[in-house]
Design a protein around this motif. Structure first.
Motif, short mmCIF file in Angstrom:
data_model
loop_
_atom_site.label_atom_id
_atom_site.label_comp_id
_atom_site.label_asym_id
_atom_site.label_seq_id
_atom_site.Cartn_x
_atom_site.Cartn_y
_atom_site.Cartn_z
N UNK A 217 0.96 -1.25 -0.10
CA UNK A 217 0.19 -0.03 0.03
C UNK A 217 0.94 1.11 0.04
N UNK A 218 2.14 1.28 0.82
CA UNK A 218 2.82 2.68 0.74
C UNK A 218 3.39 2.53 -0.57
N UNK A 219 3.99 1.60 -1.19
CA UNK A 219 4.63 1.74 -2.41
C UNK A 219 3.62 2.18 -3.59
N UNK A 220 2.58 1.82 -3.32
CA UNK A 220 1.29 2.22 -4.30
C UNK A 220 0.88 3.57 -4.25
N UNK A 221 1.18 4.25 -2.95
CA UNK A 221 0.79 5.37 -2.57
C UNK A 221 1.87 6.35 -2.97
N UNK A 236 5.11 21.74 -5.77
CA UNK A 236 6.05 20.49 -5.60
C UNK A 236 6.86 20.25 -4.29
N UNK A 237 6.76 21.43 -3.41
CA UNK A 237 7.19 21.30 -2.11
C UNK A 237 6.26 20.37 -1.24
N UNK A 238 5.06 20.34 -1.29
CA UNK A 238 3.85 19.68 -0.60
C UNK A 238 3.97 18.31 -1.07
N UNK A 239 4.23 17.95 -2.68
CA UNK A 239 4.41 16.76 -3.16
C UNK A 239 5.77 16.19 -2.40
N UNK A 240 6.54 16.57 -2.59
CA UNK A 240 7.89 16.12 -1.89
C UNK A 240 7.83 15.78 -0.24
N UNK A 241 7.35 16.74 0.35
CA UNK A 241 6.80 16.38 1.51
C UNK A 241 6.12 15.00 1.94
N UNK A 243 5.86 12.44 -0.13
CA UNK A 243 6.69 11.84 -0.60
C UNK A 243 7.55 11.06 0.41
N UNK A 244 8.23 12.03 1.08
CA UNK A 244 9.18 11.79 1.87
C UNK A 244 8.71 11.18 3.24
N UNK A 245 7.43 11.48 3.56
CA UNK A 245 6.73 10.80 4.78
C UNK A 245 6.46 9.27 4.53
N UNK A 246 6.06 9.13 3.04
CA UNK A 246 5.78 7.97 2.74
C UNK A 246 7.18 7.11 2.49
#
Length: 512
Positions: A217-221, A236-241, A243-246
């Motif tokens: 599920x985490x890899x899919x997200x 971009x900054x929100x998307x990277x944050x 991704x980092x949490x994932x």
């Protein structure tokens, strides 16, 4: 040749070196040259064959695991087939064999000897008159055959050797007891390791599917987040944050997956099962009664002083040191020996070819008087060292009693807290799954909550294993061990039944 050289001259002179002597000399030199030992490493084929034989010997008579294991069965397999425990049992058996040998050393020596002697010339002797000192008028006479055989059966008893052998046997008897205490200590450590590895295996068995699903599920997200970033759906900054949490959750889940994989291999090693064998375990009931915590501390200290393996070992070592003092002092006494035997000689010149012989001898090494102070000082130093080690061990064990009890109590409290945290995280994860189905939250929150629930459940299992481990450590410090019969004589099922009875007894409200 130079002044330091030498040479051998062959001549017909009576003083020349006989050919037989020269041949014997050359043969000795040849044998000395042939007797040198070279380096002979094992070949790769020999190493491979020895390794295969050792692996086959390690698994010999070890039944295969065909069904899920209970805690009792895992402990029984470890007690019966663990290789380190086998080594400790063989050490104890070796100590018993050495005691038997030391006991035989106290017996007198009964020696049977036979020999043959031959000379190339007769033994011819002259005689002189005992009064005048002039040569006897009789012709020289032969007093012995050139070749004759001898035989002897004699009994020798040495009082000093008997005393030293008696003390050595008493010391070896204490070494047998030391080997038994070391086996007990090894068994305590084995039980702790088996319980810990069993709970790690049980946690891996229960969490593996959840961890794998959470990683998927985490890899899919994460793929969805990267696609959203490339499509500029979010900043971009929100998307990277996001991704980092994932990724942080993925790293956490992967670490858990790696940690879970090691438990089964550790348990297989302790049970002497093949490392790659896949087997299942039956998770035991969570019986966390704490009867040991109800024992007063003075009673715990008394139990440890009486039954702790380390203290008992040092007590036997002190007794060995005291016996060594007696051994050193006994060497200072005179030596009295007695011998009796039957002798026979086939020499035809002897009138009595068979005779009995007895003797009594008293000897004393005068230099023992000079060495006595040093010997006594050395023996007393050994006793003082053994006493100091025993005292230090007692204080260490007393500290271990207090520390083990404190760690056991703390581990129990940590387990209760971990259990509460897991129940809370599990409820949060359940609410997150319901909200995700209703599409009222992001997948990141669902992944994070699932990961937190998995971590909480893992920590709960780890706390459970820690409680069991600390209880085993306290029991080992107190000298408590399973009251079971001979491991070799009992079948695996019988041993597992006895282990289960002991585990239930240890959970009882009162401890004897």
């Amino acid at each position: 040749m130079g002044a330091t050289g030498f040479r051998i001259v062959f001549s017909s002179s009576p003083l020349a070196v006989p050919h037989a002597v020269l041949a014997a000399l050359l043969a000795s030199l040849l044998l000395a040259g042939c007797g040198s030992v070279g380096v002979q490493p094992y070949s790769e084929a020999e190493i491979a064959a020895r390794t295969a034989a050792d692996r086959a010997a390690a698994q010999q008579d070890v039944p295969a695991i065909t069904e899920a294991l209970t805690m009792e069965q895992a402990i029984a397999r470890a007690l019966k087939y663990n290789l380190e425990r086998r080594a400790k049992m063989l050490e104890e058996a070796l100590a018993y064999d050495q005691l038997d040998t030391a006991t035989w050393d106290m017996l007198p020596r009964l020696m049977a000897q036979a020999g043959y002697s031959r000379r190339n010339k007769d033994l011819i002797t002259n005689s002189v008159d005992s009064v005048t000192g002039q040569p006897s008028l009789a012709h020289p006479y032969v007093s012995s055959e050139r070749a004759h055989a001898t035989a002897e059966l004699g009994l020798t008893w040495n009082l000093l050797d008997f005393g030293l052998s008696y003390i050595a046997a008493k010391q070896q008897a204490d070494r047998v007891l030391i080997a038994a205490e070391r086996r007990r200590k090894a068994m305590h450590l084995l039980l702790q390791d088996v319980v810990t590895a069993f709970w790690r295996t049980a946690s891996a068995q229960k969490l593996q599917e959840q961890v794998t699903l959470a990683i998927v599920n985490a890899e899919s997200a994460l793929e969805d987040a990267r696609r959203a970033e490339s499509e500029r759906v979010r900043s971009p900054i929100d998307a990277l944050r996001y991704q980092r949490q994932l990724l942080e959750n993925l790293r956490l889940l992967e670490n858990i997956e790696q940690e879970l994989a090691a438990g089964r291999m550790e348990l297989a090693l302790l049970m002497n099962a093949p490392p790659g064998l896949h087997f299942r375990v039956v998770e035991p009931e969570e019986r966390l009664a704490t009867p040991l915590l109800a024992i007063p501390m003075p009673q715990m200290e008394e139990l440890a002083m009486q039954h702790n393996a380390d203290i008992r070992e040092q007590q036997y070592s002190s007794r060995i040191a005291v016996e060594e003092t007696k051994r050193a002092m006994l060497k200072l006494f005179p030596n009295l020996s007695f011998n009796a035997g039957i002798r026979h000689d086939s020499d035809r010149y002897m009138i009595n070819n068979t005779w009995n012989e007895t003797g009594l001898q008293l000897s004393y090494n005068i230099f023992n008087l000079l060495a006595a102070p040093s010997q006594k000082k050395l023996a007393e130093a050994g006793v003082k060292l053994a006493d100091q080690r025993r005292i230090a061990t007692q204080m260490t064990v007393l500290t271990q009693v207090h520390l083990s009890r404190m760690q056991y109590e703390a581990a129990y409290r940590q387990y209760l807290r971990s259990d509460e945290i897991w129940h809370a995280d599990e409820k949060i994860a359940e609410h997150s799954r319901n909200r995700e189905l209703a599409q009222t939250q992001s997948r990141l929150e669902l992944v994070s909550n699932n990961a937190a629930a998995i971590v909480s459940l893992l920590r709960r299992y780890q706390s459970m294993a820690q409680v069991q481990n600390m209880r085993g450590k306290l029991q080992a410090t107190l000298g408590m061990e399973p009251d079971i019969g001979s491991v070799d004589e009992l079948s695996l099922d019988q041993l597992a039944a006895q282990v289960g009875a002991v585990l239930q007894q240890w959970q009882a409200p009162a401890v004897n």
